[in-house]
Design a protein around this motif. Structure first.
Motif, PDB file in Angstrom:
ATOM      1  N   VAL A 423      16.368  62.242  51.547  1.00 54.16           N
ATOM      2  CA  VAL A 423      17.312  62.210  50.417  1.00 54.16           C
ATOM      3  C   VAL A 423      16.544  62.237  49.100  1.00 54.16           C
ATOM      4  O   VAL A 423      16.897  62.973  48.163  1.00 54.16           O
ATOM      5  CB  VAL A 423      18.208  60.960  50.508  1.00 54.16           C
ATOM      6  CG1 VAL A 423      18.973  60.754  49.202  1.00 54.16           C
ATOM      7  CG2 VAL A 423      19.180  61.092  51.668  1.00 54.16           C
ATOM      8  N   ARG A 424      15.481  61.434  49.029  1.00 56.41           N
ATOM      9  CA  ARG A 424      14.710  61.387  47.789  1.00 56.41           C
ATOM     10  C   ARG A 424      14.049  62.726  47.500  1.00 56.41           C
ATOM     11  O   ARG A 424      14.013  63.178  46.336  1.00 56.41           O
ATOM     12  CB  ARG A 424      13.651  60.281  47.900  1.00 56.41           C
ATOM     13  CG  ARG A 424      12.789  60.145  46.661  1.00 56.41           C
ATOM     14  CD  ARG A 424      13.636  59.925  45.422  1.00 56.41           C
ATOM     15  NE  ARG A 424      12.837  59.943  44.210  1.00 56.41           N
ATOM     16  CZ  ARG A 424      13.315  60.236  43.019  1.00 56.41           C
ATOM     17  NH1 ARG A 424      14.607  60.531  42.857  1.00 56.41           N
ATOM     18  NH2 ARG A 424      12.527  60.228  41.967  1.00 56.41           N
ATOM     19  N   LEU A 425      13.550  63.400  48.515  1.00 58.89           N
ATOM     20  CA  LEU A 425      12.930  64.714  48.317  1.00 58.89           C
ATOM     21  C   LEU A 425      13.945  65.734  47.833  1.00 58.89           C
ATOM     22  O   LEU A 425      13.651  66.565  46.960  1.00 58.89           O
ATOM     23  CB  LEU A 425      12.287  65.187  49.622  1.00 58.89           C
ATOM     24  CG  LEU A 425      11.070  64.398  50.115  1.00 58.89           C
ATOM     25  CD1 LEU A 425      10.569  64.964  51.438  1.00 58.89           C
ATOM     26  CD2 LEU A 425       9.954  64.407  49.085  1.00 58.89           C
ATOM     27  N   ALA A 426      15.147  65.681  48.396  1.00 58.54           N
ATOM     28  CA  ALA A 426      16.188  66.606  47.942  1.00 58.54           C
ATOM     29  C   ALA A 426      16.563  66.336  46.491  1.00 58.54           C
ATOM     30  O   ALA A 426      16.803  67.269  45.707  1.00 58.54           O
ATOM     31  CB  ALA A 426      17.410  66.495  48.843  1.00 58.54           C
ATOM     32  N   GLU A 427      16.623  65.055  46.102  1.00 56.46           N
ATOM     33  CA  GLU A 427      16.939  64.717  44.709  1.00 56.46           C
ATOM     34  C   GLU A 427      15.841  65.214  43.765  1.00 56.46           C
ATOM     35  O   GLU A 427      16.142  65.708  42.669  1.00 56.46           O
ATOM     36  CB  GLU A 427      17.100  63.195  44.584  1.00 56.46           C
ATOM     37  CG  GLU A 427      18.337  62.654  45.279  1.00 56.46           C
ATOM     38  CD  GLU A 427      18.388  61.138  45.285  1.00 56.46           C
ATOM     39  OE1 GLU A 427      19.448  60.580  45.588  1.00 56.46           O
ATOM     40  OE2 GLU A 427      17.339  60.519  44.972  1.00 56.46           O
ATOM     41  N   ARG A 432      13.933  69.105  39.709  1.00 53.91           N
ATOM     42  CA  ARG A 432      12.975  70.141  39.326  1.00 53.91           C
ATOM     43  C   ARG A 432      13.678  71.465  39.044  1.00 53.91           C
ATOM     44  O   ARG A 432      13.277  72.207  38.119  1.00 53.91           O
ATOM     45  CB  ARG A 432      11.945  70.320  40.445  1.00 53.91           C
ATOM     46  CG  ARG A 432      10.886  71.385  40.184  1.00 53.91           C
ATOM     47  CD  ARG A 432      10.148  71.132  38.897  1.00 53.91           C
ATOM     48  NE  ARG A 432       9.135  72.147  38.632  1.00 53.91           N
ATOM     49  CZ  ARG A 432       8.573  72.338  37.458  1.00 53.91           C
ATOM     50  NH1 ARG A 432       8.910  71.561  36.418  1.00 53.91           N
ATOM     51  NH2 ARG A 432       7.662  73.284  37.290  1.00 53.91           N
ATOM     52  N   LEU A 433      14.713  71.781  39.797  1.00 52.06           N
ATOM     53  CA  LEU A 433      15.479  73.005  39.550  1.00 52.06           C
ATOM     54  C   LEU A 433      16.134  72.960  38.170  1.00 52.06           C
ATOM     55  O   LEU A 433      16.215  73.980  37.471  1.00 52.06           O
ATOM     56  CB  LEU A 433      16.533  73.193  40.638  1.00 52.06           C
ATOM     57  CG  LEU A 433      16.012  73.691  41.990  1.00 52.06           C
ATOM     58  CD1 LEU A 433      17.124  73.649  43.036  1.00 52.06           C
ATOM     59  CD2 LEU A 433      15.461  75.108  41.868  1.00 52.06           C
ATOM     60  N   ASP A 434      16.621  71.775  37.778  1.00 49.22           N
ATOM     61  CA  ASP A 434      17.198  71.640  36.440  1.00 49.22           C
ATOM     62  C   ASP A 434      16.152  71.934  35.365  1.00 49.22           C
ATOM     63  O   ASP A 434      16.438  72.591  34.348  1.00 49.22           O
ATOM     64  CB  ASP A 434      17.760  70.230  36.244  1.00 49.22           C
ATOM     65  CG  ASP A 434      19.005  69.986  37.085  1.00 49.22           C
ATOM     66  OD1 ASP A 434      19.658  70.982  37.470  1.00 49.22           O
ATOM     67  OD2 ASP A 434      19.301  68.811  37.373  1.00 49.22           O
ATOM     68  N   GLU A 435      14.923  71.452  35.580  1.00 51.78           N
ATOM     69  CA  GLU A 435      13.853  71.716  34.615  1.00 51.78           C
ATOM     70  C   GLU A 435      13.528  73.201  34.550  1.00 51.78           C
ATOM     71  O   GLU A 435      13.333  73.766  33.461  1.00 51.78           O
ATOM     72  CB  GLU A 435      12.601  70.916  35.002  1.00 51.78           C
ATOM     73  CG  GLU A 435      12.756  69.413  34.906  1.00 51.78           C
ATOM     74  CD  GLU A 435      11.508  68.685  35.384  1.00 51.78           C
ATOM     75  OE1 GLU A 435      10.537  69.379  35.752  1.00 51.78           O
ATOM     76  OE2 GLU A 435      11.512  67.442  35.382  1.00 51.78           O
ATOM     77  N   LEU A 436      13.430  73.854  35.727  1.00 48.37           N
ATOM     78  CA  LEU A 436      13.127  75.286  35.742  1.00 48.37           C
ATOM     79  C   LEU A 436      14.236  76.091  35.078  1.00 48.37           C
ATOM     80  O   LEU A 436      13.972  77.082  34.376  1.00 48.37           O
ATOM     81  CB  LEU A 436      12.932  75.756  37.189  1.00 48.37           C
ATOM     82  CG  LEU A 436      11.702  75.207  37.919  1.00 48.37           C
ATOM     83  CD1 LEU A 436      11.710  75.667  39.369  1.00 48.37           C
ATOM     84  CD2 LEU A 436      10.421  75.656  37.223  1.00 48.37           C
ATOM     85  N   ALA A 437      15.497  75.674  35.289  1.00 45.85           N
ATOM     86  CA  ALA A 437      16.617  76.391  34.680  1.00 45.85           C
ATOM     87  C   ALA A 437      16.605  76.242  33.161  1.00 45.85           C
ATOM     88  O   ALA A 437      16.837  77.209  32.421  1.00 45.85           O
ATOM     89  CB  ALA A 437      17.931  75.880  35.263  1.00 45.85           C
ATOM     90  N   ALA A 441      12.418  79.572  33.580  1.00 52.14           N
ATOM     91  CA  ALA A 441      11.265  80.013  34.367  1.00 52.14           C
ATOM     92  C   ALA A 441      11.654  80.950  35.498  1.00 52.14           C
ATOM     93  O   ALA A 441      10.784  81.625  36.065  1.00 52.14           O
ATOM     94  CB  ALA A 441      10.530  78.801  34.942  1.00 52.14           C
ATOM     95  N   ALA A 442      12.919  80.973  35.882  1.00 50.50           N
ATOM     96  CA  ALA A 442      13.367  81.834  36.981  1.00 50.50           C
ATOM     97  C   ALA A 442      14.764  82.342  36.672  1.00 50.50           C
ATOM     98  O   ALA A 442      15.498  81.777  35.847  1.00 50.50           O
ATOM     99  CB  ALA A 442      13.353  81.069  38.306  1.00 50.50           C
ATOM    100  N   ALA A 450      18.503  78.439  45.377  1.00 50.09           N
ATOM    101  CA  ALA A 450      17.679  77.276  45.729  1.00 50.09           C
ATOM    102  C   ALA A 450      18.475  75.979  45.596  1.00 50.09           C
ATOM    103  O   ALA A 450      18.345  75.068  46.423  1.00 50.09           O
ATOM    104  CB  ALA A 450      16.439  77.221  44.837  1.00 50.09           C
ATOM    105  N   ARG A 451      19.345  75.919  44.565  1.00 50.49           N
ATOM    106  CA  ARG A 451      20.154  74.723  44.375  1.00 50.49           C
ATOM    107  C   ARG A 451      21.144  74.550  45.533  1.00 50.49           C
ATOM    108  O   ARG A 451      21.364  73.427  46.016  1.00 50.49           O
ATOM    109  CB  ARG A 451      20.908  74.802  43.048  1.00 50.49           C
ATOM    110  CG  ARG A 451      21.591  73.472  42.666  1.00 50.49           C
ATOM    111  CD  ARG A 451      22.493  73.669  41.455  1.00 50.49           C
ATOM    112  NE  ARG A 451      21.759  74.250  40.334  1.00 50.49           N
ATOM    113  CZ  ARG A 451      21.027  73.534  39.503  1.00 50.49           C
ATOM    114  NH1 ARG A 451      20.920  72.232  39.677  1.00 50.49           N
ATOM    115  NH2 ARG A 451      20.417  74.128  38.490  1.00 50.49           N
TER     116      ARG A 451
END
Length: 524
Positions: A423-427, A432-437, A441-442, A450-451
């Motif tokens: 669960v923690r890894l998924a969070e 991180r996806l929010d940061e990339l968005a 960056a992608a 990916a989300r």
């Protein structure tokens, strides 16, 4: 040629026994020893005589190195005090008690009796690790058992070298015993301490090299030769080669995830596991297979069964008398309350003997310093092999039932622990996806795919954590679809190769990628 046939027979025996051990739910080492004894008495089976350094140089280093891989440094630090007490104090007490019993029953000189005591004083890390893989012990208990079995070898092997030197060169006089003990303390510091320092140096060099190697094949070769290199360097430097291998393995293992790539870890694991299986199969079957030959060489000249049973009982009695009071004292220090018996009982009963005592016994010299045959050597070998067999069979076959009876098998909830980590890894992935968005960056569609995958993982792991099965939609699941697609791609890859559109190299690389993806799906 006969040696090759014997090794092939042992490998085949180990494979067959491993299959039955899994079905019968018994430890493979215990069943291998029994099968080896039975095979040793079959007609047509050649008598096995192991060269003195074959076990210690060929088999022992990689098995010790693999045992360290199962003991994280973090867990070892938490139990270092009881490990030191057991690895030094209990070994000394066991060696002295066995020497007294053997000297009284077999009427052999005290120096030779102490050789036997030093050989059998330590538990065996290879046997303990092999038996411990089937158990679900709490991390601290597992670390205590494995840590003791790893580090008490240094004490017992130093005692063994001192005892052999006295037995071969002649017994010490009463006035020289203080000098002998002082030399023994200095030799222990040199062998054990020097081995630890050298192991740290070797590990540092291995880490530097592996950080700069990116080829998985080369890294696999380095991983294979590392324990042998550490052992040989320890022997050349006249320090404890066993301690050198152990410290090397612990230090390298603590950096395993920072010096290797995922592909390398997959390949090293896939290669190393069969090697360890083959070596364990050979050595445990060899212990059982060699016992009939040793008994035949002794020719009934001594009451070895009674001596072996007495020595086995002495080892267990000393272990009980040492572990339970120390455990009670430790529990009293933590506060008043009812004393608990399960942990000291498991620590006591897990003290099996195996490869290390066998290697030490086989290295006992054949002659004394004056050129005469060393007396009672065959008796020491038979008693050592018999005690090893008894411990692997009696303790090995009953350790798991004892763990379950003590209630320690279910003391840890690894499923919930793993689910919380997932669960923690998924969070972290979603964050991180929010940061990339936000950084652009992608592309948006890449981020959303990916989300979506991360949210599916999070939902599934949250369901596992709450002990509720994730909802199953009608029709095929994601895993089913993934497997179907991989099967289709594999079939098309085979068609491309068969029609000559791609070569064998491209086919192997692409199939390897598909195999990795299939493995990932099985692990989801």
């Amino acid at each position: 040629m006969r040696s090759v046939e014997t090794i092939l027979f042992l490998v085949l025996l180990g494979t067959v026994v491993a299959v039955f051990a899994g079905r019968l739910r018994v430890p493979a080492p215990s069943l291998l020893v029994i099968a080896g004894i039975v095979a040793g008495y079959l007609p047509g089976i050649p008598q096995v005589q192991v060269p003195p350094h074959a076990v210690s140089l060929i088999v022992l280093p990689p098995l010790l190195y693999a045992a360290t891989d199962e003991l994280p440094l973090r867990d070892l630090r938490a139990v270092w005090r009881p490990v030191v007490v057991l690895a030094i104090g209990l070994v000394l007490a066991s060696a002295a008690a066995v020497a007294a019993v053997a000297s009284a029953l077999a009427a052999i000189p005290v120096s030779l009796a102490f050789v036997l005591g030093a050989v059998l004083a330590s538990t065996d890390p290879v046997a303990v690790s092999a038996l411990g893989r089937r158990l679900s012990l709490p991390p601290k208990v597992q670390a205590l058992v494995q840590g003791e079995s790893l580090f008490n070898d240094a004490t017992s092997l130093v005692l063994f070298q001192i005892a052999v030197a006295i037995a071969v060169g002649g017994a010490a006089t009463a006035g020289s015993w203080p000098i002998v003990l002082l030399k023994a303390a200095g030799q222990f510091a040199l062998l054990a301490g020097g081995g630890a320092v050298l192991g740290a140096v070797v590990a540092t060099g291995i880490i530097v090299v592996r950080k700069r190697v990116t080829d998985p094949v080369l890294e696999t070769v380095i991983a294979l030769i590392t324990p042998y290199a550490a052992y040989v360097l320890g022997a050349v430097a006249h320090v404890s080669p066993v301690m050198t291998v152990i410290v090397t393995g612990l230090v390298v293992g603590s950096r395993r995830f920072t010096i290797t790539t995922p592909a390398t870890r997959l390949q090293v694991h896939a290669f190393y596991q069969p090697v360890i299986f083959l070596l364990e199969s050979v050595v445990f079957a060899l212990i059982g297979l060699e016992l009939p030959a040793l008994i035949g060489a002794l020719a009934g000249s001594a009451p070895w069964p009674a001596i072996a049973l007495a020595v086995m009982g002495t080892l267990l009695a000393v272990r009980i008398a040492w572990v339970f009071p120390l455990s009670a004292l430790s529990q009293r220090r933590r506060g008043p309350g009812r004393l608990s018996w399960p942990v000291p009982a498991i620590v006591t009963w897990s003290g099996t003997r195996g490869v290390v005592p066998l290697a030490a016994a086989l290295s006992i010299p054949l002659t004394a310093s004056d050129g005469s045959s060393l007396p009672h050597r065959d008796l020491i070998l038979v008693v050592t092999a018999a005690v090893i067999v008894l411990s692997l069979v009696v303790q090995g076959l009953t350790l798991e039932p004892l763990v379950r009876f003590a209630g320690l098998a279910t003391a840890q909830d690894t499923g919930a622990e793993e689910a919380r980590a997932r669960v923690r890894l998924a969070e972290v992935t979603l964050a991180r996806l929010d940061e990339l968005a936000s950084d652009g960056a992608a592309a948006g569609d890449v981020i959303e795919r990916a989300r979506a995958r991360a949210e599916v993982r999070l939902d599934r792991d949250m369901a596992r954590l709450s002990e509720a099965a994730p909802p199953t939609p009608p029709g095929l699941t994601d895993r089913d679809v993934g497997r179907d697609l991989i099967a289709a791609e594999s079939a098309e890859l085979g068609r491309l190769f068969s029609t000559g559109q791609i070569g064998d190299g491209a086919r192997r690389r692409l199939q390897h990628d598909l195999d990795l993806e299939a493995t990932r799906l099985r692990g989801d």
